[in-house]
Design a protein around this motif. Structure first.
Motif, PDB file in Angstrom:
ATOM      1  N   ALA A   1       0.806  -1.185   0.094  1.00 50.61           N
ATOM      2  CA  ALA A   1      -0.053  -0.007  -0.258  1.00 50.61           C
ATOM      3  C   ALA A   1       0.854   1.096  -0.053  1.00 50.61           C
ATOM      4  CB  ALA A   1      -0.926   0.221   1.203  1.00 50.61           C
ATOM      5  N   LEU A   2       1.984   1.180   0.618  1.00 49.81           N
ATOM      6  CA  LEU A   2       2.854   2.368   0.911  1.00 49.81           C
ATOM      7  C   LEU A   2       3.444   2.633  -0.689  1.00 49.81           C
ATOM      8  CD1 LEU A   2       4.785   1.810   4.150  1.00 49.81           C
ATOM      9  CD2 LEU A   2       3.016   3.589   3.404  1.00 49.81           C
TER      10      LEU A   2
ATOM     11  N   LEU B   1       2.132   1.349  -3.660  1.00 54.36           N
ATOM     12  CA  LEU B   1       1.348   1.708  -4.689  1.00 54.36           C
ATOM     13  C   LEU B   1       0.956   3.374  -5.030  1.00 54.36           C
ATOM     14  CD1 LEU B   1      -1.268  -0.877  -3.920  1.00 54.36           C
ATOM     15  CD2 LEU B   1      -0.311  -0.688  -5.897  1.00 54.36           C
ATOM     16  N   GLY B   2       0.107   3.688  -5.830  1.00 57.75           N
ATOM     17  CA  GLY B   2      -0.517   4.820  -5.834  1.00 57.75           C
ATOM     18  C   GLY B   2       0.138   5.726  -6.682  1.00 57.75           C
TER      19      GLY B   2
ATOM     20  N   TRP C   1       3.046   2.867 -10.077  1.00 63.43           N
ATOM     21  CA  TRP C   1       2.509   2.948 -11.603  1.00 63.43           C
ATOM     22  C   TRP C   1       3.201   3.986 -12.238  1.00 63.43           C
ATOM     23  CZ3 TRP C   1       0.609  -1.110 -10.932  1.00 63.43           C
ATOM     24  CH2 TRP C   1      -0.210  -1.624  -9.950  1.00 63.43           C
TER      25      TRP C   1
ATOM     26  N   PRO D   1      -6.447  -0.317  -0.315  1.00 63.67           N
ATOM     27  CA  PRO D   1      -5.872   1.040  -0.667  1.00 63.67           C
ATOM     28  C   PRO D   1      -5.099   1.560   0.658  1.00 63.67           C
ATOM     29  CG  PRO D   1      -8.237   1.187  -0.806  1.00 63.67           C
ATOM     30  CD  PRO D   1      -7.999  -0.276  -0.632  1.00 63.67           C
TER      31      PRO D   1
ATOM     32  N   GLY E   1       0.243   5.001   9.223  1.00 64.48           N
ATOM     33  CA  GLY E   1       0.273   6.140   8.134  1.00 64.48           C
ATOM     34  C   GLY E   1       0.217   5.501   6.803  1.00 64.48           C
ATOM     35  N   SER E   2       0.188   4.193   6.925  1.00 65.24           N
ATOM     36  CA  SER E   2      -0.025   3.586   5.559  1.00 65.24           C
ATOM     37  C   SER E   2      -1.079   3.654   4.590  1.00 65.24           C
ATOM     38  CB  SER E   2       0.353   1.989   5.733  1.00 65.24           C
ATOM     39  OG  SER E   2      -0.766   1.382   6.111  1.00 65.24           O
ATOM     40  N   LYS E   3      -2.355   4.314   5.417  1.00 65.40           N
ATOM     41  CA  LYS E   3      -3.553   4.901   4.783  1.00 65.40           C
ATOM     42  C   LYS E   3      -3.211   6.321   4.487  1.00 65.40           C
ATOM     43  CE  LYS E   3      -7.260   2.301   5.473  1.00 65.40           C
ATOM     44  NZ  LYS E   3      -8.202   1.832   6.371  1.00 65.40           N
TER      45      LYS E   3
ATOM     46  N   LYS F   1      -0.671   9.930   3.457  1.00 67.19           N
ATOM     47  CA  LYS F   1      -0.403  10.531   2.129  1.00 67.19           C
ATOM     48  C   LYS F   1       0.097   9.208   1.195  1.00 67.19           C
ATOM     49  CE  LYS F   1       2.628  13.849   0.262  1.00 67.19           C
ATOM     50  NZ  LYS F   1       3.979  14.091   0.323  1.00 67.19           N
ATOM     51  N   PHE F   2       0.727   8.250   1.473  1.00 62.71           N
ATOM     52  CA  PHE F   2       1.038   7.246   0.316  1.00 62.71           C
ATOM     53  C   PHE F   2       0.151   6.038   0.734  1.00 62.71           C
ATOM     54  CE2 PHE F   2       4.131  10.037  -0.590  1.00 62.71           C
ATOM     55  CZ  PHE F   2       4.493   9.716  -1.819  1.00 62.71           C
ATOM     56  N   GLY F   3      -1.064   6.230   1.177  1.00 58.13           N
ATOM     57  CA  GLY F   3      -1.586   5.034   1.472  1.00 58.13           C
ATOM     58  C   GLY F   3      -2.146   4.485   0.125  1.00 58.13           C
ATOM     59  N   GLY F   4      -1.315   4.588  -0.848  1.00 56.48           N
ATOM     60  CA  GLY F   4      -1.828   3.888  -2.144  1.00 56.48           C
ATOM     61  C   GLY F   4      -2.634   4.643  -3.124  1.00 56.48           C
ATOM     62  N   GLY F   5      -3.244   5.975  -2.511  1.00 56.47           N
ATOM     63  CA  GLY F   5      -4.036   6.837  -3.522  1.00 56.47           C
ATOM     64  C   GLY F   5      -5.234   6.119  -3.415  1.00 56.47           C
TER      65      GLY F   5
ATOM     66  N   ALA G   1      -8.579   3.510  -4.525  1.00 53.83           N
ATOM     67  CA  ALA G   1      -8.555   2.274  -4.568  1.00 53.83           C
ATOM     68  C   ALA G   1      -8.396   1.955  -6.358  1.00 53.83           C
ATOM     69  CB  ALA G   1      -9.616   1.476  -3.949  1.00 53.83           C
ATOM     70  N   TRP G   2      -8.998   2.856  -6.862  1.00 53.43           N
ATOM     71  CA  TRP G   2      -9.216   2.428  -8.596  1.00 53.43           C
ATOM     72  C   TRP G   2      -7.956   2.535  -9.045  1.00 53.43           C
ATOM     73  CZ3 TRP G   2      -8.000   7.033 -10.487  1.00 53.43           C
ATOM     74  CH2 TRP G   2      -8.440   8.382  -9.655  1.00 53.43           C
ATOM     75  N   GLY G   3      -6.657   3.100  -8.461  1.00 51.32           N
ATOM     76  CA  GLY G   3      -5.503   3.560  -9.163  1.00 51.32           C
ATOM     77  C   GLY G   3      -5.054   2.206  -9.894  1.00 51.32           C
ATOM     78  N   LEU G   4      -5.157   1.060  -8.992  1.00 53.83           N
ATOM     79  CA  LEU G   4      -4.431  -0.260  -9.314  1.00 53.83           C
ATOM     80  C   LEU G   4      -5.486  -0.879 -10.619  1.00 53.83           C
ATOM     81  CD1 LEU G   4      -3.249  -2.926  -7.209  1.00 53.83           C
ATOM     82  CD2 LEU G   4      -5.207  -3.617  -8.817  1.00 53.83           C
ATOM     83  N   TRP G   5      -6.905  -0.477 -10.384  1.00 57.13           N
ATOM     84  CA  TRP G   5      -7.666  -1.027 -11.648  1.00 57.13           C
ATOM     85  C   TRP G   5      -7.469  -0.047 -12.853  1.00 57.13           C
ATOM     86  CZ3 TRP G   5      -8.181  -5.564 -10.408  1.00 57.13           C
ATOM     87  CH2 TRP G   5      -8.697  -6.011  -9.132  1.00 57.13           C
TER      88      TRP G   5
ATOM     89  N   GLN H   1      -4.021  17.509 -10.940  1.00 62.38           N
ATOM     90  CA  GLN H   1      -2.896  16.576  -9.949  1.00 62.38           C
ATOM     91  C   GLN H   1      -3.563  15.793  -8.981  1.00 62.38           C
ATOM     92  OE1 GLN H   1       0.570  16.693 -10.647  1.00 62.38           O
ATOM     93  NE2 GLN H   1      -0.332  17.073 -12.665  1.00 62.38           N
TER      94      GLN H   1
END
Lengths: 126, 244, 133
Positions: free
Chosen positions: B195-196, B198-199, B204, B244, C8-10, C12-16, C18-22, C99
């Motif tokens: 999760a860290l 990703l994004g 990506w 996410p 903090g993994s959720k 600022k850098f919590g992956g953005g 959910a649809w970013g991956l999809w 952005q």
């Protein structure tokens, strides 16, 4: 103060990426122009569309179309490589992989050009 | 280039923010001797020609990764680059691009290490710490050896065209370290660590350009690590695991 | 469970989102759809016509078959998504364009949807001899 530098050198991976993007931009612009051209079909019961198609029927446009197909084939071939890399396949042989897909792409391009050009010239001469 | 060349020119980037408005290039003649590295050439200049030249170095033997700079158009370690192997009469030496310049060849690595910290590069305390040692089999250790080898010199980050324009992109080094903990059998926080990474500013943004692999002085393959994480993230999301 | 044990993994850098991956996966899937449909599209318009001039009547006759309409509609949708995702990536990496991830969805979704409707409208005269605008 920072120095800016885009490092490409002669590194194959970087050139593949840059050309892939450039081809992608060209194709995206073509898509827009293509849809706009086809949109003329709604005027004069298709007569406007036929006029545009007749204007396009000349050797210069046919040559541009072959360049367009070259961009499509490059983007497809390298895209195939990128997807293989997404499955972590051939990741330690990415350069050989690039040459391989480029080779196959070149063969397809020559085949397309050889079949398309005579047809184009024949119809252009009418 | 003449074969019996006994001198080369170092064309060095000079910038002192306290005095200069703009950077300029300064040329120095450096006597060639067998085995001369770019770092030794710079030390010759510092000792005998110009005491005001600023650059960073420490171990002189490619163990610390501090003398990273832009040499003859490629990010390299100065201590590991042989002048003779460059086969040039004039060698351009500039600081790493994309980072604020402190003086001459010295850059501020803070933005680079800020990205490194974003992936939380440390073990996380589990429920019962310190009861027992965390053992690893030799195979488990080998799985992360490559990524432990990374000494954070920043060459990969400097070589990445995406990082060059997108200042927020985590970059190859930080992502390698993210994978270092995912590959570690003792960590077990795979989904949180993914999760860290990703994004929008993480995985990506990598477009498998491989520049990072080309310049790494430690033989690390950041692209491979990043691709493994992309694949892992997608499969685990499909299995309903990574959130996410 | 140790999942998400990182503070903090959720954040600022919590992956953005959910649809970013999809969104990324869909970029790859649409690539495959474009490859198949673009080959059919090119084949039908150029080779199968044996060099005859492309005319409204000719295309219209071909587009009476639902299969060919499906090919063109699929190609339009997949190519638009693929192109917009790519262009958006380029702009993002140059620090241009919206952005924030949420703005991304709103802006590019709107652009893509309007382009898709415009493209469908361009096909209509061939299929039904009508168009909406």
């Amino acid at each position: 103060m920072r120095r800016r530098e885009l490092w490409l050198g002669r590194r194959l991976g970087a050139w593949a990426w840059l050309l892939h993007r450039l081809a992608g931009i060209v194709l995206a612009l073509y898509l827009v122009v293509h849809i706009m051209t086809i949109s003329t079909a709604r005027f004069e019961d298709g007569a406007a569309f036929d006029r545009i198609m007749r204007t396009f029927n000349n050797p210069v446009v046919k040559l541009l179309e072959i360049l367009l197909i070259a961009a499509v084939i490059f983007h497809m071939a390298n895209g195939f490589r990128v997807i293989l890399l997404d499955f972590v396949l051939g990741i330690h042989h990415q350069k050989a992989l690039l040459w391989a897909v480029m080779g196959v792409g070149a063969v397809i391009l020559v085949a397309v050009a050889v079949t398309l050009l005579p047809l184009a010239l024949a119809s252009g001469a009418r | 280039m003449p074969i019996d060349m006994n001198e080369v020119t170092f064309k060095v980037f000079r910038f002192d923010p306290e005095k200069d408005k703009k950077p300029h290039w300064q040329r120095y003649r450096v006597a060639l001797r067998p085995g001369l590295s770019v770092l030794e050439g710079l030390l010759d200049i510092l000792d005998h020609q110009d005491g005001s030249l600023a650059f960073r170095f420490s171990c002189r033997g490619a163990v610390c990764g501090i003398c990273a700079m832009y040499i003859a158009g490629t990010p390299r370690l100065a201590c590991r680059t042989q002048v003779a192997e460059l086969k040039r009469e004039e060698i351009t030496i500039a600081p790493l691009p994309g980072l604020p310049i402190i003086k001459d060849l010295v850059v501020d690595m803070k933005p680079f290490f800020a990205k490194y910290e974003q992936i939380r590069p440390y073990f996380l305390a589990d429920a019962v710490p310190g009861e027992k040692e965390s053992l690893q089999t030799p195979q488990q250790r080998r799985a992360l050896a490559e990524y432990i080898d990374c000494f954070l010199c920043g060459l990969c980050h400097a070589a990445c065209p995406v990082a060059a324009t997108d200042r927020r992109y985590l970059g190859p080094a930080a992502l390698v370290k993210a994978y270092r903990f995912i590959a570690d059998s003792r960590d077990g926080h795979t989904d949180a660590r993914l999760a860290l990474a990703l994004g929008e500013d993480g995985l990506w943004r990598c477009h498998t350009i491989f520049n990072c692999v080309e310049v790494c002085p430690r033989g690390v393959d950041p692209t491979h690590a990043i691709q493994e994480m992309k694949r892992l993230a997608v499969w685990r999301r499909l299995a309903g695991k990574t959130r996410p | 469970m140790r999942e998400n044990g990182i503070p903090g993994s959720k954040g600022k850098f919590g992956g953005g989102p959910a649809w970013g991956l999809w969104a990324w996966v869909l970029q790859r899937l649409t690539a495959a759809v474009v490859v198949v449909t673009i080959i059919m599209h090119l084949w039908l318009t150029h080779w199968a016509q044996a060099g005859r001039e492309i005319s409204f009547d000719e295309v219209s006759r071909r587009l009476q078959s639902p299969l060919f309409v499906a090919v063109d509609v699929l190609l339009l949708g997949a190519a638009l998504y693929h192109a917009l995702y790519g262009v958006r990536g380029i702009l993002w990496e140059l620090g241009l364009g919206p952005q924030a991830p949420r703005l991304f969805l709103a802006f590019y979704g709107l652009v893509g949807l309007s382009a898709f409707i415009y493209g469908l409208n361009a096909l209509l005269p061939f299929v039904f001899k009508i168009s909406f605008f």
